[in-house]
Write a protein that holds these residues in place. Structure first.
Motif, PDB file in Angstrom:
ATOM      1  N   LEU A  46      38.384 -31.320 -87.824  1.00 14.99           N
ATOM      2  CA  LEU A  46      39.566 -30.657 -88.448  1.00 14.99           C
ATOM      3  C   LEU A  46      39.816 -29.141 -88.519  1.00 14.99           C
ATOM      4  N   ILE A  47      40.770 -28.768 -88.200  1.00 16.50           N
ATOM      5  CA  ILE A  47      40.986 -27.320 -88.121  1.00 16.50           C
ATOM      6  C   ILE A  47      42.081 -26.895 -88.979  1.00 16.50           C
ATOM      7  N   SER A  48      42.123 -26.413 -90.189  1.00 11.94           N
ATOM      8  CA  SER A  48      43.077 -26.126 -91.001  1.00 11.94           C
ATOM      9  C   SER A  48      43.227 -24.672 -91.369  1.00 11.94           C
ATOM     10  N   ALA A  49      44.390 -24.092 -91.279  1.00 12.42           N
ATOM     11  CA  ALA A  49      44.870 -22.774 -91.762  1.00 12.42           C
ATOM     12  C   ALA A  49      45.951 -22.690 -92.816  1.00 12.42           C
ATOM     13  N   TYR A  50      45.510 -22.036 -93.719  1.00 10.63           N
ATOM     14  CA  TYR A  50      46.404 -21.905 -94.899  1.00 10.63           C
ATOM     15  C   TYR A  50      47.249 -20.456 -94.902  1.00 10.63           C
ATOM     16  N   GLU A  51      48.621 -20.342 -94.944  1.00 16.03           N
ATOM     17  CA  GLU A  51      49.342 -19.006 -95.178  1.00 16.03           C
ATOM     18  C   GLU A  51      50.328 -18.953 -96.303  1.00 16.03           C
ATOM     19  N   PRO A  52      50.089 -18.280 -97.327  1.00 15.93           N
ATOM     20  CA  PRO A  52      51.011 -18.374 -98.475  1.00 15.93           C
ATOM     21  C   PRO A  52      52.470 -17.865 -98.006  1.00 15.93           C
ATOM     22  N   ILE A  53      53.331 -18.411 -98.720  1.00 14.12           N
ATOM     23  CA  ILE A  53      54.837 -18.163 -98.433  1.00 14.12           C
ATOM     24  C   ILE A  53      55.157 -17.510 -99.609  1.00 14.12           C
ATOM     25  N   HIS A  54      54.867 -17.826-100.760  1.00 12.76           N
ATOM     26  CA  HIS A  54      55.256 -17.370-102.171  1.00 12.76           C
ATOM     27  C   HIS A  54      54.047 -17.380-103.104  1.00 12.76           C
ATOM     28  N   ILE A  55      53.674 -16.537-103.611  1.00 20.04           N
ATOM     29  CA  ILE A  55      52.808 -16.221-104.589  1.00 20.04           C
ATOM     30  C   ILE A  55      53.021 -16.085-105.940  1.00 20.04           C
ATOM     31  N   ASN A  56      52.673 -17.328-106.832  1.00 17.35           N
ATOM     32  CA  ASN A  56      52.789 -17.351-108.062  1.00 17.35           C
ATOM     33  C   ASN A  56      52.380 -16.131-108.889  1.00 17.35           C
ATOM     34  N   PRO A  57      52.960 -15.708-109.797  1.00 14.75           N
ATOM     35  CA  PRO A  57      52.476 -14.529-110.688  1.00 14.75           C
ATOM     36  C   PRO A  57      51.228 -14.796-111.693  1.00 14.75           C
ATOM     37  N   LEU A  58      51.138 -16.112-112.039  1.00 16.62           N
ATOM     38  CA  LEU A  58      50.200 -16.797-112.768  1.00 16.62           C
ATOM     39  C   LEU A  58      48.958 -17.091-111.646  1.00 16.62           C
ATOM     40  N   SER A  59      48.992 -16.934-110.492  1.00 16.11           N
ATOM     41  CA  SER A  59      47.988 -17.249-109.627  1.00 16.11           C
ATOM     42  C   SER A  59      46.808 -15.997-109.524  1.00 16.11           C
ATOM     43  N   ASP A  60      45.585 -16.332-109.323  1.00 17.00           N
ATOM     44  CA  ASP A  60      44.511 -15.413-109.030  1.00 17.00           C
ATOM     45  C   ASP A  60      45.073 -14.565-107.808  1.00 17.00           C
ATOM     46  N   SER A  61      45.613 -15.381-106.968  1.00 16.21           N
ATOM     47  CA  SER A  61      46.076 -14.642-105.521  1.00 16.21           C
ATOM     48  C   SER A  61      46.854 -13.414-105.832  1.00 16.21           C
ATOM     49  N   ALA A  62      47.815 -13.363-107.083  1.00 14.53           N
ATOM     50  CA  ALA A  62      48.508 -12.484-107.488  1.00 14.53           C
ATOM     51  C   ALA A  62      47.827 -10.794-107.806  1.00 14.53           C
ATOM     52  N   THR A  63      46.797 -11.084-108.097  1.00 12.67           N
ATOM     53  CA  THR A  63      45.799  -9.901-108.283  1.00 12.67           C
ATOM     54  C   THR A  63      45.542  -9.066-106.893  1.00 12.67           C
ATOM     55  N   ALA A  64      45.224  -9.835-106.093  1.00 10.97           N
ATOM     56  CA  ALA A  64      44.622  -9.390-104.771  1.00 10.97           C
ATOM     57  C   ALA A  64      45.817  -9.008-103.751  1.00 10.97           C
ATOM     58  N   VAL A  65      46.819  -9.966-103.718  1.00  9.59           N
ATOM     59  CA  VAL A  65      47.893  -9.830-102.790  1.00  9.59           C
ATOM     60  C   VAL A  65      49.523  -9.329-103.175  1.00  9.59           C
ATOM     61  N   GLY A  66      49.460  -9.433-104.845  1.00  6.27           N
ATOM     62  CA  GLY A  66      50.925  -9.263-105.152  1.00  6.27           C
ATOM     63  C   GLY A  66      51.477 -10.507-105.366  1.00  6.27           C
ATOM     64  N   ALA A  67      52.527 -10.718-106.520  1.00  8.28           N
ATOM     65  CA  ALA A  67      53.219 -11.676-106.738  1.00  8.28           C
ATOM     66  C   ALA A  67      54.471 -11.634-105.817  1.00  8.28           C
TER      67      ALA A  67
END
Length: 201
Positions: free
Chosen positions: A144-165
């Motif tokens: 299984l090869i899977s790739a994840y690409e964010p479309i919209h980052i939630n401001p409450l997500s940890d991701s928002a710190t690194a890439v912005g909401a």
């Protein structure tokens, strides 16, 4: 651009290999990863690429197997609103042959809302997920090869710190190869160097 330079990566001790951009870092250098997985991330874009070795799901037909795995990933990650937006037919991979039997490949693309790590549903990000199922039937294995690409980052997500909401910046504007192309490259360049990895050979 330099961050878009891609190279072949050895996987599972060199028994397998694939090619994708250098900007994707090996997660096993940062934290423990299950033995049946290889995980790579680009933290600056919150994009990830995962390769897994699984026992062949004989009850799942070749046609639509990638869609089945996409739904399975959605359930496993407790995602919400999983929608399959594209799926391929079955194609043979003559370059991936064992005992003259070529591997068969199907792909699917979906969208879903997923939380990072242990975060709750209030912090879900909207993500596009690309899945390829490479079926190595002669060695009873599903890759299984899977790739994840964010479309919209939630401001409450940890991701928002690194890439912005908010809406994710398109790859082209960052000088990067788009995730759909990263996925296609990783799938098309996937190869087996040592069939002994699968044990039953």
């Amino acid at each position: 651009m330099p961050e878009d330079f891609h190279l072949e990566r050895p996987l599972f001790g060199g028994a397998l290999a694939s090619t994708f951009p250098q900007r994707f870092q090996d997660v096993s250098n940062i934290r423990e990863v299950p033995d049946h997985q290889e995980v790579f991330v680009d933290p600056s874009r919150d994009e990830s690429l995962i390769l897994e070795i699984l026992e062949l799901k004989e009850e799942v037909g070749d046609d639509g197997s990638a869609s089945w795995f996409l739904q399975d990933l959605s359930s496993e990650q407790e995602a919400e609103g999983c929608v399959v937006i594209e799926q391929s037919g079955v194609t043979e991979a003559p370059g991936l042959c064992y005992k003259n039997t070529p591997a068969v490949i199907t792909t699917a693309v979906g969208q879903m809302a997923i939380s990072k790590g242990r975060q709750g549903r209030e912090a879900q990000n909207f993500v596009r997920v690309y899945v390829a199922n490479v079926r190595l039937k002669e060695v009873n294995t599903d890759i299984l090869i899977s790739a994840y690409e964010p479309i919209h980052i939630n401001p409450l997500s940890d991701s928002a710190t690194a890439v912005g909401a908010g809406v994710a910046t398109p790859a082209e504007l960052s000088g990067c190869m788009p995730m759909v192309e990263v996925f296609k490259l990783a799938v098309s360049m996937f190869k087996v160097n040592n069939w002994g990895l699968f044990g039953s050979v």
